[in-house]
Write an enzyme that holds these catalytic residues in place. Structure first.
Site, PDB file in Angstrom:
ATOM      1  N   PRO A 114       0.832  -1.212   0.000  1.00  0.00           N
ATOM      2  CA  PRO A 114       0.000   0.000   0.000  1.00  0.00           C
ATOM      3  C   PRO A 114       0.864   1.258   0.000  1.00  0.00           C
ATOM      4  O   PRO A 114       1.890   1.325   0.675  1.00  0.00           O
ATOM      5  CB  PRO A 114      -0.800  -0.122   1.297  1.00  0.00           C
ATOM      6  N   GLU A 115       0.426   2.243  -0.768  1.00  0.00           N
ATOM      7  CA  GLU A 115       1.127   3.520  -0.841  1.00  0.00           C
ATOM      8  C   GLU A 115       0.207   4.620  -0.301  1.00  0.00           C
ATOM      9  O   GLU A 115      -0.827   4.326   0.306  1.00  0.00           O
ATOM     10  CB  GLU A 115       1.564   3.790  -2.285  1.00  0.00           C
TER      11      GLU A 115
ATOM     12  N   ARG B 193      13.313  -3.777  -8.757  1.00  0.00           N
ATOM     13  CA  ARG B 193      11.981  -3.178  -8.802  1.00  0.00           C
ATOM     14  C   ARG B 193      11.401  -3.280 -10.214  1.00  0.00           C
ATOM     15  O   ARG B 193      12.102  -3.055 -11.200  1.00  0.00           O
ATOM     16  CB  ARG B 193      12.014  -1.696  -8.406  1.00  0.00           C
TER      17      ARG B 193
ATOM     18  N   LYS C 271       3.442   6.011   4.363  1.00  0.00           N
ATOM     19  CA  LYS C 271       2.622   4.843   4.047  1.00  0.00           C
ATOM     20  C   LYS C 271       2.043   4.205   5.310  1.00  0.00           C
ATOM     21  O   LYS C 271       1.625   3.047   5.281  1.00  0.00           O
ATOM     22  CB  LYS C 271       3.461   3.796   3.307  1.00  0.00           C
TER      23      LYS C 271
END
Length: 270
Positions: free
Chosen positions: A2-3, A260, A58
């Site tokens: 989650p951001e 990433r 976050k």
């Protein structure tokens, strides 16, 4: 993971449901999820009222009437559910907060995440390590450019560094760069100030839209939650490798850099 938009969505929904209510009981099944002994955690939470839920970076900050704050970071795999035991997912909760005259808030999957409790001094020390919030009205384009100019890394890795700017992760870094028309793997030394001004505007518009549609992670907070995850189908590049670009039709490129995932349009993003 989650951001900012996901946690901002949860913050809003939780304040509507549990702000001002008293915690009747706290149950912990995994002591590593918390930062104090279970008995102390229960003593500092049970029978205390939850004043409100805030967000920083976050994380969610559950402010208790005692002055203590519960700090939640879901990390990878973490989730929350607010509801009755019958409604909750069939999985073990690491922590359960039962509220008076109502359902419980369940915290699942906190193997990497945590729910820590801090007094005001401890909380201030913890939060001091994070960069400014992108939505802070005091954080303007000049501040944005100045912070990014302190690093020579690729743009994506500067945007996702929580010490530089807090709250942005893989998804929204890619989305912001697409809106600004900038390749996410460009070195900051090769990005002009004018482009960073455009990126600052793109950051605000991207995050605002993502919050409006509940973020990209489709993990409902409660039974019947129709908001959470609504942005997933509106992502322009993130997790759309091989699909046509909304602007030009070129297949979206998916690559990997420093472990990433990175998504971008080779034609639209310089």
């Amino acid at each position: 993971m989650p951001e900012l938009p996901e946690m901002e969505t949860y913050r809003t929904l939780l304040n509507e449901r549990i702000a001002g209510r008293r915690i009747r009981a706290a149950e912990v099944t995994r002591e590593k999820t918390i930062n104090v002994p279970v008995a102390m955690f229960k003593a500092r939470t049970e029978e205390h009222r939850l004043a409100r839920v805030d967000r920083r970076a976050k994380m969610l900050l559950f402010r208790l009437d005692s002055g203590d704050t519960l700090v939640l970071h879901l990390m990878l795999g973490g989730s929350m559910f607010y509801g009755t035991k019958e409604e909750a997912p069939d999985r073990t909760a690491q922590v359960e907060l039962a509220f008076e005259n109502g359902p419980s808030l369940y915290f699942h999957g906190l193997r990497l995440g945590y729910l820590h409790i801090y007094n005001p001094a401890e909380l201030e020390e913890k939060l001091s390590k994070f960069g400014p919030d992108p939505l802070d009205p005091r954080f303007g384009p000049d501040d944005f450019i100045a912070r990014l100019r302190k690093t020579r890394r690729a743009l994506k890795f500067a945007l996702t560094d929580q010490n530089v700017i807090s709250g942005i992760g893989n998804c929204y870094a890619d989305e912001m760069c697409f809106f600004a028309g900038i390749h996410p793997l460009r070195k900051l030394t090769d990005v002009a100030d004018g482009e960073l001004q455009t990126l600052f505007t793109a950051m605000h518009s991207t995050l605002a839209e993502a919050i409006r549609y509940g973020g990209y992670m489709e993990t409902p907070l409660y039974a019947g939650d129709a908001l959470t995850g609504g942005y997933n189908d509106r992502c322009k590049v993130y997790d759309r490798g091989g699909e046509p670009c909304f602007r030009c039709g070129t297949p979206i490129t998916k690559t990997e850099s420093n472990g990433r995932k990175v998504f971008f349009c080779e034609r639209c993003q310089r």
